[in-house]
Motif scaffolding. Sequence first.
Motif, PDB file in Angstrom:
ATOM      1  N   ARG A 184       1.221  12.623  21.994  1.00  0.00           N
ATOM      2  CA  ARG A 184       1.886  13.471  22.977  1.00  0.00           C
ATOM      3  C   ARG A 184       0.874  14.432  23.583  1.00  0.00           C
ATOM      4  O   ARG A 184      -0.180  14.685  23.003  1.00  0.00           O
ATOM      5  N   VAL A 185       1.226  14.983  24.745  1.00  0.00           N
ATOM      6  CA  VAL A 185       0.404  16.038  25.324  1.00  0.00           C
ATOM      7  C   VAL A 185       0.960  17.393  24.905  1.00  0.00           C
ATOM      8  O   VAL A 185       2.144  17.525  24.581  1.00  0.00           O
ATOM      9  N   LEU A 186       0.095  18.379  24.875  1.00  0.00           N
ATOM     10  CA  LEU A 186       0.455  19.772  24.571  1.00  0.00           C
ATOM     11  C   LEU A 186       1.116  19.920  23.215  1.00  0.00           C
ATOM     12  O   LEU A 186       1.884  20.861  22.990  1.00  0.00           O
ATOM     13  N   ASN A 187       0.808  19.036  22.288  1.00  0.00           N
ATOM     14  CA  ASN A 187       1.492  19.054  21.005  1.00  0.00           C
ATOM     15  C   ASN A 187       1.060  20.237  20.142  1.00  0.00           C
ATOM     16  O   ASN A 187       1.868  20.805  19.418  1.00  0.00           O
ATOM     17  N   ASN A 188      -0.219  20.611  20.227  1.00  0.00           N
ATOM     18  CA  ASN A 188      -0.731  21.662  19.347  1.00  0.00           C
ATOM     19  C   ASN A 188      -1.083  22.954  20.076  1.00  0.00           C
ATOM     20  O   ASN A 188      -1.253  23.988  19.442  1.00  0.00           O
ATOM     21  N   THR A 189      -1.217  22.896  21.400  1.00  0.00           N
ATOM     22  CA  THR A 189      -1.663  24.088  22.125  1.00  0.00           C
ATOM     23  C   THR A 189      -0.506  24.834  22.765  1.00  0.00           C
ATOM     24  O   THR A 189      -0.332  26.028  22.573  1.00  0.00           O
ATOM     25  N   VAL A 190       0.287  24.165  23.565  1.00  0.00           N
ATOM     26  CA  VAL A 190       1.465  24.760  24.188  1.00  0.00           C
ATOM     27  C   VAL A 190       2.643  23.944  23.697  1.00  0.00           C
ATOM     28  O   VAL A 190       2.949  22.889  24.232  1.00  0.00           O
ATOM     29  N   CYS A 192       5.659  21.852  22.897  1.00  0.00           N
ATOM     30  CA  CYS A 192       6.794  21.257  23.617  1.00  0.00           C
ATOM     31  C   CYS A 192       7.677  20.546  22.606  1.00  0.00           C
ATOM     32  O   CYS A 192       7.994  19.365  22.755  1.00  0.00           O
ATOM     33  N   GLU A 193       8.069  21.251  21.580  1.00  0.00           N
ATOM     34  CA  GLU A 193       8.781  20.607  20.481  1.00  0.00           C
ATOM     35  C   GLU A 193      10.129  20.023  20.906  1.00  0.00           C
ATOM     36  O   GLU A 193      10.587  19.034  20.353  1.00  0.00           O
ATOM     37  N   GLY A 376      17.791  22.206  45.209  1.00  0.00           N
ATOM     38  CA  GLY A 376      16.515  22.444  44.544  1.00  0.00           C
ATOM     39  C   GLY A 376      16.627  22.836  43.092  1.00  0.00           C
ATOM     40  O   GLY A 376      15.610  22.896  42.389  1.00  0.00           O
ATOM     41  N   SER A 377      17.821  23.118  42.618  1.00  0.00           N
ATOM     42  CA  SER A 377      17.989  23.451  41.202  1.00  0.00           C
ATOM     43  C   SER A 377      17.593  22.253  40.347  1.00  0.00           C
ATOM     44  O   SER A 377      17.888  21.105  40.681  1.00  0.00           O
ATOM     45  N   CYS A 378      16.902  22.516  39.242  1.00  0.00           N
ATOM     46  CA  CYS A 378      16.435  21.422  38.400  1.00  0.00           C
ATOM     47  C   CYS A 378      16.604  21.778  36.930  1.00  0.00           C
ATOM     48  O   CYS A 378      16.766  22.957  36.573  1.00  0.00           O
ATOM     49  N   PRO A 379      16.564  20.786  36.058  1.00  0.00           N
ATOM     50  CA  PRO A 379      16.763  21.062  34.625  1.00  0.00           C
ATOM     51  C   PRO A 379      15.650  21.940  34.058  1.00  0.00           C
ATOM     52  O   PRO A 379      14.497  21.878  34.494  1.00  0.00           O
ATOM     53  N   ILE A 380      16.030  22.743  33.082  1.00  0.00           N
ATOM     54  CA  ILE A 380      15.054  23.559  32.358  1.00  0.00           C
ATOM     55  C   ILE A 380      15.395  23.496  30.879  1.00  0.00           C
ATOM     56  O   ILE A 380      16.555  23.679  30.491  1.00  0.00           O
ATOM     57  N   ASP A 381      14.406  23.166  30.061  1.00  0.00           N
ATOM     58  CA  ASP A 381      14.587  23.092  28.614  1.00  0.00           C
ATOM     59  C   ASP A 381      14.056  24.358  27.972  1.00  0.00           C
ATOM     60  O   ASP A 381      12.915  24.767  28.234  1.00  0.00           O
ATOM     61  N   VAL A 382      14.889  24.970  27.132  1.00  0.00           N
ATOM     62  CA  VAL A 382      14.504  26.204  26.448  1.00  0.00           C
ATOM     63  C   VAL A 382      14.702  26.020  24.953  1.00  0.00           C
ATOM     64  O   VAL A 382      15.754  25.543  24.513  1.00  0.00           O
ATOM     65  N   ARG A 383      13.680  26.378  24.195  1.00  0.00           N
ATOM     66  CA  ARG A 383      13.805  26.472  22.741  1.00  0.00           C
ATOM     67  C   ARG A 383      13.437  27.888  22.332  1.00  0.00           C
ATOM     68  O   ARG A 383      12.360  28.399  22.687  1.00  0.00           O
ATOM     69  N   GLN A 397       9.693  28.260  23.698  1.00  0.00           N
ATOM     70  CA  GLN A 397       9.022  27.339  24.615  1.00  0.00           C
ATOM     71  C   GLN A 397       9.974  26.990  25.745  1.00  0.00           C
ATOM     72  O   GLN A 397      11.167  26.770  25.508  1.00  0.00           O
ATOM     73  N   ILE A 398       9.445  26.940  26.952  1.00  0.00           N
ATOM     74  CA  ILE A 398      10.251  26.696  28.140  1.00  0.00           C
ATOM     75  C   ILE A 398       9.539  25.650  28.987  1.00  0.00           C
ATOM     76  O   ILE A 398       8.332  25.759  29.245  1.00  0.00           O
ATOM     77  N   VAL A 399      10.280  24.626  29.422  1.00  0.00           N
ATOM     78  CA  VAL A 399       9.694  23.520  30.177  1.00  0.00           C
ATOM     79  C   VAL A 399      10.587  23.201  31.368  1.00  0.00           C
ATOM     80  O   VAL A 399      11.802  23.023  31.204  1.00  0.00           O
ATOM     81  N   SER A 400      10.009  23.142  32.561  1.00  0.00           N
ATOM     82  CA  SER A 400      10.769  22.818  33.759  1.00  0.00           C
ATOM     83  C   SER A 400       9.810  22.578  34.917  1.00  0.00           C
ATOM     84  O   SER A 400       8.610  22.857  34.810  1.00  0.00           O
ATOM     85  N   ALA A 401      10.361  22.093  36.017  1.00  0.00           N
ATOM     86  CA  ALA A 401       9.556  21.953  37.224  1.00  0.00           C
ATOM     87  C   ALA A 401       9.340  23.289  37.914  1.00  0.00           C
ATOM     88  O   ALA A 401       8.489  23.407  38.791  1.00  0.00           O
ATOM     89  N   GLU A 402      10.114  24.304  37.543  1.00  0.00           N
ATOM     90  CA  GLU A 402       9.947  25.636  38.129  1.00  0.00           C
ATOM     91  C   GLU A 402      10.482  26.686  37.153  1.00  0.00           C
ATOM     92  O   GLU A 402      11.340  26.415  36.316  1.00  0.00           O
TER      93      GLU A 402
END
Length: 456
Positions: A184-190, A192-193, A376-383, A397-402
Amino acid sequence: MRIAVVGGLAAGPAAAAEAKRQAPDAEVVMFEEGRHVSIGTCEIPYYIAGHLGGADALVVNTAEKLERSRGFEVRLRERVTALDARAGRLVVDALDYGAQREERFDRVILATGARARRLGVPGEDAAGVFVIRDLEDAQAVRLWLETESVRHVVVAGGGYIGVEMAEAVRDRGLQATILDPSGRVLNNTVACEASDLMDRAVAAAGVAVRAEKPTEILADRAGRVRAVRTDAGELVGCQMVVVSIGVEPRTELAVAAGARVGEMGGLAVDDRMKTSLANVWACGDVAEVPRAPDGRRVLWPLAPTGRRSARVAARNAASRGGRADTFRPIAGGVAVKAFGIEVGSVGLSLAQAADAGLDAVAADVRHWTRTAAFPGSCPIDVRLVVERGAGRLLGGQIVSAEGAALRADVLVPLVQAGATARELAEDLDLVYNPPVAPAVDPLKVAASVAVRRAGR
């Protein structure tokens, strides 16, 4: 008073400038073994991609500008090779002249930084194998891309620099493969669990991520890289390799002088950034700093922490007996944007919390970046990672297109202050505006879930 600052790329200039502000009558001298000071290293992938024009775009300050505007002396191409803290002496090599001399100092600030880790595999010295750390590295990579027939680039390491370099390669129309043992990418630095949005974006861009690591680099008869052999026994043909597997602190000078090293291999310092040596402070990537959730001393080689630790070190080094300045623990905020996806991370991941001996739970939600019906609203994943029972925010951790990076910024003071999930859910009035954010922000939704999961 004479203050020496050793190292001039990031923390060094900040320390020298602050020391001069605190003690205007002091002689402050900064030594840098390279030809440049104050380089924007985080901008390097975008320079390599061709988005920033010439290399001058990476130069934040020149030696001449620093001397004129900040009032301290800059010595380029001068390497400090020995430090005698008790006697108050430095041994300095003038690299352009092959000369060596001793210099007296009253106090010294070490800002020697970190170096890029190497793979340590056969063939790593082949032409076309690069690390990304300074201006010379960036210029060498861009020259190679512009003068060699590069079609495929292998990136060793899927951290944020690795991902940004893979994107830079794709922006130049080339093929890229990332080798990372996690697959995976960003597994240890940022961390994205709890989100696969970045993984999906990387795959959609045509970048392969292989759960392998290099074991050998093969070269052609001219000494140029032609393939990477992996621990799976595979050969990956390529014309360039970027090694991006992290950095290690440059502690040699201080260790030879008798300085104590911390658990993570960086220089051990107190809350005033003072080393175990008399009249010697340290800052930036070479020094271990405390993190807020558990107080553990860690290496955090990022510019904001480097500048903050530099100011604290300099204020204390330049002090003539006034009130000491102390370094507040970091929240550990970091963000990356690549392939159209933002990832923001603050504090501890769930795995890091467990490693720290904390009883933690995670609350995961998928929400919307704006009002759901707004274009323009898009999904956002928050942990959110919270301490069981107490409900204390340990990280997120937060992941989204914006909107991921700026929402991560909201978590920084909360993690530093030891705030609870309930305080985030109920007491913070976050912005609501349909084109910007929904009525109940994704952070508050996740916090409400965390309150129930943590039992508080």
